[in-house]
Design an enzyme around this catalytic site. Sequence first.
Site, PDB file in Angstrom:
ATOM      1  N   GLY A 134      40.226  36.342  54.496  1.00  0.00           N
ATOM      2  CA  GLY A 134      41.500  37.129  53.251  1.00  0.00           C
ATOM      3  C   GLY A 134      41.876  38.738  53.501  1.00  0.00           C
ATOM      4  N   GLY A 169      33.996  43.229  53.017  1.00  0.00           N
ATOM      5  CA  GLY A 169      34.777  42.339  52.799  1.00  0.00           C
ATOM      6  C   GLY A 169      35.543  41.614  54.116  1.00  0.00           C
ATOM      7  CE  LYS A 227      39.527  43.769  42.094  1.00  0.00           C
ATOM      8  NZ  LYS A 227      39.249  44.446  43.834  1.00  0.00           N
ATOM      9  N   PRO A 250      47.277  45.097  44.902  1.00  0.00           N
ATOM     10  CG  PRO A 250      46.062  43.370  46.274  1.00  0.00           C
ATOM     11  CD  PRO A 250      45.511  44.339  45.373  1.00  0.00           C
ATOM     12  CE1 TYR A 299      38.421  40.398  40.472  1.00  0.00           C
ATOM     13  CE2 TYR A 299      40.486  40.171  39.592  1.00  0.00           C
ATOM     14  CZ  TYR A 299      39.803  40.403  40.982  1.00  0.00           C
ATOM     15  OH  TYR A 299      40.380  40.602  41.010  1.00  0.00           O
ATOM     16  NE  ARG A 303      28.536  37.650  50.295  1.00  0.00           N
ATOM     17  CZ  ARG A 303      28.411  37.564  48.453  1.00  0.00           C
ATOM     18  NH1 ARG A 303      27.885  37.268  47.899  1.00  0.00           N
ATOM     19  NH2 ARG A 303      29.926  36.537  48.831  1.00  0.00           N
ATOM     20  CG  LEU A 340      48.676  35.685  41.621  1.00  0.00           C
ATOM     21  CD1 LEU A 340      49.399  34.860  40.843  1.00  0.00           C
ATOM     22  CD2 LEU A 340      47.446  34.132  41.355  1.00  0.00           C
TER      23      LEU A 340
HETATM   24  P1  NDP Z   1      38.016  36.835  49.682  1.00  0.00           P
HETATM   25  O1  NDP Z   1      37.040  35.340  48.403  1.00  0.00           O
HETATM   26  O2  NDP Z   1      38.605  35.994  50.516  1.00  0.00           O
HETATM   27  O3  NDP Z   1      37.079  37.643  51.086  1.00  0.00           O
HETATM   28  C1  NDP Z   1      36.068  38.811  50.269  1.00  0.00           C
HETATM   29  C2  NDP Z   1      35.627  39.337  50.953  1.00  0.00           C
HETATM   30  O4  NDP Z   1      34.535  39.853  50.107  1.00  0.00           O
HETATM   31  C3  NDP Z   1      34.403  38.972  51.888  1.00  0.00           C
HETATM   32  O5  NDP Z   1      34.973  38.784  52.867  1.00  0.00           O
HETATM   33  C4  NDP Z   1      33.360  38.320  51.088  1.00  0.00           C
HETATM   34  O6  NDP Z   1      32.390  38.583  52.129  1.00  0.00           O
HETATM   35  C5  NDP Z   1      33.880  40.184  50.613  1.00  0.00           C
HETATM   36  N1  NDP Z   1      32.047  40.151  49.739  1.00  0.00           N
HETATM   37  C6  NDP Z   1      32.104  38.938  48.525  1.00  0.00           C
HETATM   38  N2  NDP Z   1      31.089  39.331  47.194  1.00  0.00           N
HETATM   39  C7  NDP Z   1      30.331  40.544  48.702  1.00  0.00           C
HETATM   40  C8  NDP Z   1      28.897  40.574  48.117  1.00  0.00           C
HETATM   41  N3  NDP Z   1      28.203  40.376  46.917  1.00  0.00           N
HETATM   42  N4  NDP Z   1      28.669  41.694  49.767  1.00  0.00           N
HETATM   43  C9  NDP Z   1      29.539  41.866  50.678  1.00  0.00           C
HETATM   44  N5  NDP Z   1      30.506  41.593  50.307  1.00  0.00           N
HETATM   45  C10 NDP Z   1      30.950  40.575  49.878  1.00  0.00           C
HETATM   46  O7  NDP Z   1      38.798  37.217  49.206  1.00  0.00           O
HETATM   47  P2  NDP Z   1      40.313  38.449  48.725  1.00  0.00           P
HETATM   48  O8  NDP Z   1      40.935  38.719  50.583  1.00  0.00           O
HETATM   49  O9  NDP Z   1      41.593  37.940  48.279  1.00  0.00           O
HETATM   50  O10 NDP Z   1      38.974  40.068  48.536  1.00  0.00           O
HETATM   51  C11 NDP Z   1      39.417  40.703  48.661  1.00  0.00           C
HETATM   52  C12 NDP Z   1      39.667  42.068  47.724  1.00  0.00           C
HETATM   53  O11 NDP Z   1      40.711  41.944  47.415  1.00  0.00           O
HETATM   54  C13 NDP Z   1      38.822  42.117  46.213  1.00  0.00           C
HETATM   55  O12 NDP Z   1      38.401  42.824  45.889  1.00  0.00           O
HETATM   56  C14 NDP Z   1      39.625  40.596  45.152  1.00  0.00           C
HETATM   57  O13 NDP Z   1      39.084  41.519  44.017  1.00  0.00           O
HETATM   58  C15 NDP Z   1      40.694  41.203  45.781  1.00  0.00           C
HETATM   59  N6  NDP Z   1      42.168  41.385  45.363  1.00  0.00           N
HETATM   60  C16 NDP Z   1      42.915  39.799  45.882  1.00  0.00           C
HETATM   61  C17 NDP Z   1      43.240  39.223  45.140  1.00  0.00           C
HETATM   62  C18 NDP Z   1      43.654  37.930  45.399  1.00  0.00           C
HETATM   63  O14 NDP Z   1      44.738  37.384  44.814  1.00  0.00           O
HETATM   64  N7  NDP Z   1      43.140  37.438  47.033  1.00  0.00           N
HETATM   65  C19 NDP Z   1      44.643  40.179  44.465  1.00  0.00           C
HETATM   66  C20 NDP Z   1      44.329  41.551  44.335  1.00  0.00           C
HETATM   67  C21 NDP Z   1      43.138  42.018  44.399  1.00  0.00           C
HETATM   68  P3  NDP Z   1      31.131  37.828  52.028  1.00  0.00           P
HETATM   69  O15 NDP Z   1      30.806  36.836  51.731  1.00  0.00           O
HETATM   70  O16 NDP Z   1      31.118  37.287  53.956  1.00  0.00           O
HETATM   71  O17 NDP Z   1      30.030  38.639  52.068  1.00  0.00           O
HETATM   72  C1  8X3 Z   2      43.380  38.868  41.885  1.00  0.00           C
HETATM   73  C2  8X3 Z   2      45.082  38.240  41.612  1.00  0.00           C
HETATM   74  O1  8X3 Z   2      45.633  37.988  39.146  1.00  0.00           O
HETATM   75  O2  8X3 Z   2      44.586  36.469  40.189  1.00  0.00           O
HETATM   76  O3  8X3 Z   2      42.954  40.114  41.910  1.00  0.00           O
HETATM   77  O4  8X3 Z   2      43.314  38.357  39.120  1.00  0.00           O
HETATM   78  S1  8X3 Z   2      44.741  37.348  39.913  1.00  0.00           S
END
Ligand code: NDP
Ligand code: 8X3
Length: 249
Positions: free
Chosen positions: A12, A8, A154, A180, A150, A33, A182
């Site tokens: 983000g 990923g 997690k 994390p 979701y 991807r 939000l």
């Molecule tokens: P983003 O949407 O900005 O990034 C998500 C990343 O995951 C992208 O790089 C995407 O790459 C990759 N990804 C998604 N689906 C696939 C797939 N099927 N195969 C390969 N790669 C994939 O979100 P965040 O940076 O916020 O999320 C990163 C992590 O942090 C996640 O696990 C999320 O659950 C977690 N998180 C996020 C929070 C938030 O509030 N933002 C809070 C808590 C946890 P691509 O699309 O190029 O494949």
């Molecule tokens: C992402 C944080 O609160 O949107 O994992 O689920 S929340």
Amino acid sequence: MRLAFITGATSGIGRATARLFADNNINLILCGRRQGRLDSLKIELSNQVSVHTLTFDVRDRDNVIAAVGSLPENFRSIDILINNAGNAHGLDSIQNGNAEDWDAMLDINVKGLLYVTQAILPGMIERASGHIINIGSTAGKEVYPNGNVYCASKHAVDAINQGMRMDLNGNGIKVGAVNPGLVETEFSEVRFKGDSDKAEKVYQNFTPLKPEDIADIIHFAVTRPPHVNIADLTVMCLDQASSTIVNKS
Ligand code: NDP
Ligand code: 8X3
């Protein structure tokens, strides 16, 4: 120099971590991807560290195995695995939930994390050295209305993180989670299927975490002395007290 494998990395938290690792001389294998974004990031960071990109969907176990198997010799000794790829798909009650969204969340956030880990672990075990950081969430510590699947995905990451640490105990491999609250990324854009207005509202009228804040914590975790392992770390912004309590005054 150490070598990190980040899933990923196209957006983000993963992209911010890649940039911070590059600033700190950690070589990179960047995954996602979206090939175009991986290419741009490689161009951006290649003057700082060695960068290799892998384009695959974590849901496809054969692709995961093939991608990891395709790594050139100088990118095979992976020291750090950041299991970050993941997203929420939808925000619906269980009775109105979309089964395709459920599949996506469980296949990506849970099974994808397992497939990637399984592909990378043998090298770490052989070298008796490595560090795995699983990106969980406050949604893995509590459940909020309409977050059902979701949150389940997690909570599974939380359980897998604990299980991995137990099973790998004695193998010289650190395992820990960063959870994390939000964080303003493309997360809500994905959750709401491209509805930018709805996504932006999630982060309005308070100061959410930035992806760089989480990257900073991940970097802290991977730079502790050899005997120190950050097992489980939850981080929220000042305005957040729980999944449902956010000060938007
Ligand atoms: P983003 O949407 O900005 O990034 C998500 C990343 O995951 C992208 O790089 C995407 O790459 C990759 N990804 C998604 N689906 C696939 C797939 N099927 N195969 C390969 N790669 C994939 O979100 P965040 O940076 O916020 O999320 C990163 C992590 O942090 C996640 O696990 C999320 O659950 C977690 N998180 C996020 C929070 C938030 O509030 N933002 C809070 C808590 C946890 P691509 O699309 O190029 O494949
Ligand atoms: C992402 C944080 O609160 O949107 O994992 O689920 S929340």
